[in-house]
Write an enzyme that holds these catalytic residues in place. Structure first.
Site, PDB file in Angstrom:
ATOM      1  N   LYS A 283      86.796  31.954  72.776  1.00  0.00           N
ATOM      2  CA  LYS A 283      87.143  32.824  71.484  1.00  0.00           C
ATOM      3  C   LYS A 283      88.741  32.573  71.509  1.00  0.00           C
ATOM      4  CE  LYS A 283      87.335  37.371  72.124  1.00  0.00           C
ATOM      5  NZ  LYS A 283      88.580  37.871  71.976  1.00  0.00           N
TER       6      LYS A 283
ATOM      7  N   GLU B 235      87.568  42.802  65.328  1.00  0.00           N
ATOM      8  CA  GLU B 235      88.142  44.057  66.017  1.00  0.00           C
ATOM      9  C   GLU B 235      89.282  44.870  65.053  1.00  0.00           C
ATOM     10  OE1 GLU B 235      90.770  42.899  69.594  1.00  0.00           O
ATOM     11  OE2 GLU B 235      91.096  45.143  69.633  1.00  0.00           O
TER      12      GLU B 235
ATOM     13  N   ASP C 204      88.654  33.890  76.746  1.00  0.00           N
ATOM     14  CA  ASP C 204      89.541  33.762  75.668  1.00  0.00           C
ATOM     15  C   ASP C 204      90.498  32.741  75.878  1.00  0.00           C
ATOM     16  OD1 ASP C 204      89.192  35.829  73.823  1.00  0.00           O
ATOM     17  OD2 ASP C 204      90.406  37.459  75.072  1.00  0.00           O
TER      18      ASP C 204
ATOM     19  N   ASP D 295      91.521  38.208  77.471  1.00  0.00           N
ATOM     20  CA  ASP D 295      92.948  38.096  77.890  1.00  0.00           C
ATOM     21  C   ASP D 295      93.491  39.577  77.915  1.00  0.00           C
ATOM     22  OD1 ASP D 295      92.965  38.600  75.075  1.00  0.00           O
ATOM     23  OD2 ASP D 295      94.567  37.040  74.689  1.00  0.00           O
ATOM     24  N   SER D 296      92.634  40.451  77.539  1.00  0.00           N
ATOM     25  CA  SER D 296      92.725  41.957  77.830  1.00  0.00           C
ATOM     26  C   SER D 296      93.354  42.181  79.387  1.00  0.00           C
ATOM     27  CB  SER D 296      91.641  42.865  77.192  1.00  0.00           C
ATOM     28  OG  SER D 296      90.564  42.260  77.842  1.00  0.00           O
TER      29      SER D 296
ATOM     30  N   GLU E  70      91.791  33.856  68.561  1.00  0.00           N
ATOM     31  CA  GLU E  70      92.425  34.796  67.447  1.00  0.00           C
ATOM     32  C   GLU E  70      92.771  33.957  66.322  1.00  0.00           C
ATOM     33  OE1 GLU E  70      94.781  37.882  69.187  1.00  0.00           O
ATOM     34  OE2 GLU E  70      93.420  38.171  71.088  1.00  0.00           O
TER      35      GLU E  70
END
Ligand code: KIV
Length: 265
Positions: free
Chosen positions: A113, A182, A84, A45-46, A115
């Site tokens: 993925k 991270e 993501d 999602d970066s 968070e």
């Protein structure tokens, strides 16, 4: 160069034996170039930041992530394909399952993925119980940047370090196949890596993780407004493209392009 499709079991087997190489991609063109050169390609999602020019990942929607995941999957045959789940798409068990199923059914991805902190243990467990492969992203979580008051390195304080180790173990027990670390101090990332039987992939988490990931525009030097400590540029993509675009503009203006060979009779 991979000679066959990288599977989840191949990734797990690399733990403590061979480093895992990962990079992000947001489109089919780049994905085709990276495919087979790296073990894992992440539709991160970066993309909201490095592709969309925003200052956080928070605005990523399911539709955008699905669009980019489909595009990347068209360029990937060999690397393991990870995507993501965007901010807010796994806030409850039901939402998480519905949205994860959409990714699995609509995009040809291998895993998702999320968070996470300890509070997401049951959500991760329920996705894994449904047969969805999950990588748990811990430490600096860009989706928490407003909550945390910025992008903050984690694990410097003892209580934070202990919580990170506890979270990583809880995620492994909930069924996650890997942990993305991270922005974690290297000694803590090393302890996490040693405490687990599943692989860790680090970004800004030191050399002792089982693998490393970088954002593609950082690897190729396209983003130079600031360079975080953990980023290494492997070429100066921005300068290469600037030179090429200037040459193209000059050729058009001087009628050096197109030539006779580049024109139809
Ligand atoms: O979104 C992303 O690109 C990521 C990487 C920073 C690992 O999560």
């Amino acid at each position: 160069m991979l000679d066959k499709k990288m599977t989840l079991n191949d990734l797990k087997a690399k733990k403590s034996k061979e480093k895992i190489v990962a990079i992000t991609a947001y489109d089919a063109l780049m994905a085709k170039i990276f495919d087979g050169e790296v073990d894992v390609i992440l539709v991160g999602d970066s993309l909201k930041m490095s592709f969309g020019g925003e200052d956080s990942t928070l605005g990523a929607s399911m539709e955008e992530m699905i669009y980019h995941s489909k595009a990347v999957s068209r360029g990937v045959n060999k690397s393991f394909l990870l995507a993501d789940m965007p901010f807010g798409s796994y806030a409850t068990k039901d939402m998480a399952l519905q949205n994860a199923l959409r990714f699995y059914k609509e995009c040809n991805i291998d895993a998702l993925k999320l968070e996470v902190g300890l509070e997401k243990e049951e959500i991760v467990r329920s996705l894994c119980d449904e047969g969805i492969a999950i990588m748990a992203h811990i430490g600096l979580k860009p989706q928490f940047m407003r909550f945390d008051g910025g992008f903050k390195i984690k694990g410097k304080e003892e209580h934070e370090a202990n919580e990170l180790i506890e979270t990583a173990i809880a995620m492994q027990d909930a069924g996650a196949f890997g942990i993305l670390c991270e922005g974690i101090s290297s000694s803590v990332a090393q302890k996490i890596t040693q405490a687990l039987r599943i692989p860790t992939i680090g970004i800004g988490a030191g050399v002792e993780c089982d693998g490393q990931i970088l954002v593609w525009s950082d690897v190729f030097g396209f983003f130079d407004e600031f360079q975080p400590k953990f980023v290494r540029h492997y070429c100066n993509g921005k300068i290469l493209l600037k030179e090429a675009i200037a040459k193209y503009a000059q050729d058009v203006k001087t009628k050096n392009f197109p030539s006779e060979q580049e024109s139809y009779k």
